[in-house]
Scaffold this motif. Structure first.
Motif, PDB file in Angstrom:
ATOM      1  N   HIS A  84      77.162  26.314   8.524  1.00  0.00           N
ATOM      2  CA  HIS A  84      77.115  25.033   7.819  1.00  0.00           C
ATOM      3  C   HIS A  84      78.033  25.064   6.602  1.00  0.00           C
ATOM      4  N   ALA A  85      78.016  26.183   5.866  1.00  0.00           N
ATOM      5  CA  ALA A  85      78.871  26.318   4.683  1.00  0.00           C
ATOM      6  C   ALA A  85      80.341  26.210   5.064  1.00  0.00           C
ATOM      7  N   LYS A  86      80.704  26.851   6.158  1.00  0.00           N
ATOM      8  CA  LYS A  86      82.104  26.805   6.596  1.00  0.00           C
ATOM      9  C   LYS A  86      82.486  25.404   7.048  1.00  0.00           C
TER      10      LYS A  86
ATOM     11  N   LEU B  23      82.992  24.828   2.061  1.00  0.00           N
ATOM     12  CA  LEU B  23      82.776  25.676   0.895  1.00  0.00           C
ATOM     13  C   LEU B  23      83.697  26.889   0.942  1.00  0.00           C
ATOM     14  N   TYR B  24      83.885  27.522  -0.208  1.00  0.00           N
ATOM     15  CA  TYR B  24      84.838  28.623  -0.297  1.00  0.00           C
ATOM     16  C   TYR B  24      84.299  29.915   0.306  1.00  0.00           C
ATOM     17  N   ALA B  25      83.032  30.237   0.014  1.00  0.00           N
ATOM     18  CA  ALA B  25      82.513  31.555   0.398  1.00  0.00           C
ATOM     19  C   ALA B  25      81.010  31.483   0.617  1.00  0.00           C
ATOM     20  N   ILE B  26      80.483  32.555   1.177  1.00  0.00           N
ATOM     21  CA  ILE B  26      79.043  32.715   1.354  1.00  0.00           C
ATOM     22  C   ILE B  26      78.611  34.024   0.713  1.00  0.00           C
ATOM     23  N   SER B  27      77.313  34.130   0.441  1.00  0.00           N
ATOM     24  CA  SER B  27      76.762  35.352  -0.131  1.00  0.00           C
ATOM     25  C   SER B  27      75.417  35.657   0.517  1.00  0.00           C
TER      26      SER B  27
ATOM     27  N   GLY C 169      80.074  38.188  10.448  1.00  0.00           N
ATOM     28  CA  GLY C 169      80.744  37.952  11.723  1.00  0.00           C
ATOM     29  C   GLY C 169      80.590  36.544  12.251  1.00  0.00           C
ATOM     30  N   ALA C 170      79.620  35.803  11.710  1.00  0.00           N
ATOM     31  CA  ALA C 170      79.412  34.420  12.166  1.00  0.00           C
ATOM     32  C   ALA C 170      80.487  33.485  11.646  1.00  0.00           C
ATOM     33  N   VAL C 171      81.163  33.878  10.558  1.00  0.00           N
ATOM     34  CA  VAL C 171      82.182  33.013   9.939  1.00  0.00           C
ATOM     35  C   VAL C 171      83.430  33.830   9.611  1.00  0.00           C
TER      36      VAL C 171
ATOM     37  N   ASN D  12      86.150  40.194   6.534  1.00  0.00           N
ATOM     38  CA  ASN D  12      86.009  39.135   5.527  1.00  0.00           C
ATOM     39  C   ASN D  12      85.061  39.516   4.387  1.00  0.00           C
ATOM     40  N   PHE D  13      84.732  40.800   4.261  1.00  0.00           N
ATOM     41  CA  PHE D  13      83.915  41.247   3.126  1.00  0.00           C
ATOM     42  C   PHE D  13      84.775  41.187   1.872  1.00  0.00           C
TER      43      PHE D  13
END
Length: 313
Positions: free
Chosen positions: A97-99, A103-107, A131-133, A166-167
């Motif tokens: 959803h964030a992607k 939005l820029y990033a997730i945490s 890995g989902a995004v 993507n870490f």
């Protein structure tokens, strides 16, 4: 993928609520404008300060969408969404959803009921969510005081390096300066290390941090930018004085019940975000009047965030 190293103050916004504790997302555009007016460079939404763990999946999606819509024309303002940590499946759904929202990033933080036994298991959980995004910056949120998972972050970086493309880095909300410095220097500074303890910012600046995430940046951003300027100008006595002002301000959080006191500070800059949900304790009306007197005594008006008219306590 080598992601951008963020700089400046990234606020951890409060989630605006109505009196009945329902979301008040209509306040978010004004909230963003206030942060921007105070030089804040991003927002870490739905974290501890944002009550993410007290919100439903639908509510977190609504907050994420509101922040995405409010900031969509501002590529310089980075918004990252805290996913949670207990349900891996929910975290992956929220990451998507964030992607999709832009939005820029997730945490993501450590699962805090069934806890990972070691750095390898924590890395496996991170890999599953990240890995989902693919291609979207992923930050681990280290806050052992709340999760009870106190794995050295240097050990986590050793486990994930080269395995999670993507870490991006770590939001480091802990006081282990030895571990923090080792993470900053890991692989020649490969990962973005964002400091997360406002009351210890000066010590983190000494170690070389350039970006920080904090709740008090919502209502006292000028204080911290003045502190950073004093440090950069080698005026350490001024920097220490400003850090003490931060500590005095943060001590009032404890005096008046904890994290919900932050929303009381927000009322003093005319940004009413409502109250915290149960089981967090909120102030009574009488306590708020006493709080205003204590706030005046520490000179809050001299370093409060602006953008809305500051209340004269």
């Amino acid at each position: 993928m080598r992601s951008e190293h963020l700089k400046g103050l990234i606020a951890a916004p409060f989630t605006p609520m109505h009196k009945d504790s329902s979301l008040n997302t209509s306040l978010i555009p004004q909230y963003y404008e206030m942060l921007k007016a105070n030089g804040v460079t991003g927002a870490f939404i739905c974290g501890s300060t944002g009550e993410g763990v007290a919100m439903t999946m639908a509510e977190k999606k609504a907050v994420a969408k509101a922040w995405a819509d409010a900031t969509k024309a501002d590529d310089d303002f980075k918004v990252m969404l805290f996913l949670g940590g207990t349900s891996i499946a929910d975290c992956k759904e929220l990451a998507l959803h964030a992607k999709q929202s832009g939005l820029y990033a997730i945490s993501f933080t450590a699962p805090f009921y069934f806890k990972p036994a070691n750095a390898a298991m924590l890395a496996a959980a991170c890999a599953e969510v990240a890995g989902a995004v693919p291609g979207m910056p992923f930050y681990y949120y280290h806050i052992p005081v709340l999760t009870g998972v106190n794995i050295a972050m240097y050990d986590l970086l050793e486990e994930i390096d080269g395995k999670i493309p993507n870490f991006a880095g770590i939001k480091y909300t802990h006081e282990d300066f030895m571990d923090f410095l080792s993470c900053m220097r890991f692989q020649n500074g490969k990962y973005d290390m964002l400091w997360g303890r406002d009351e210890n910012m000066l010590s983190a600046l000494v170690l070389g941090t350039k970006g920080a995430v904090g709740s008090t940046f919502n209502y006292a951003a000028p204080l911290y930018y003045n502190l950073i300027d004093a440090f950069n100008n080698n005026d350490l006595e001024k920097a220490r004085t400003l850090q003490q002002q931060s500590i005095d301000m943060i001590r009032l959080l404890g005096k008046y019940g904890g994290i919900a006191t932050g929303k009381a500070y927000m009322k003093l800059i005319n940004m009413d975000c409502g109250e915290f949900r149960l089981p967090v304790k909120n102030m009574t009306t009488a306590e708020f009047e006493l709080f205003k007197k204590d706030v005046a005594a520490i000179g809050f008006d001299r370093f409060a965030s602006v953008g809305t008219a500051a209340h004269k306590a």
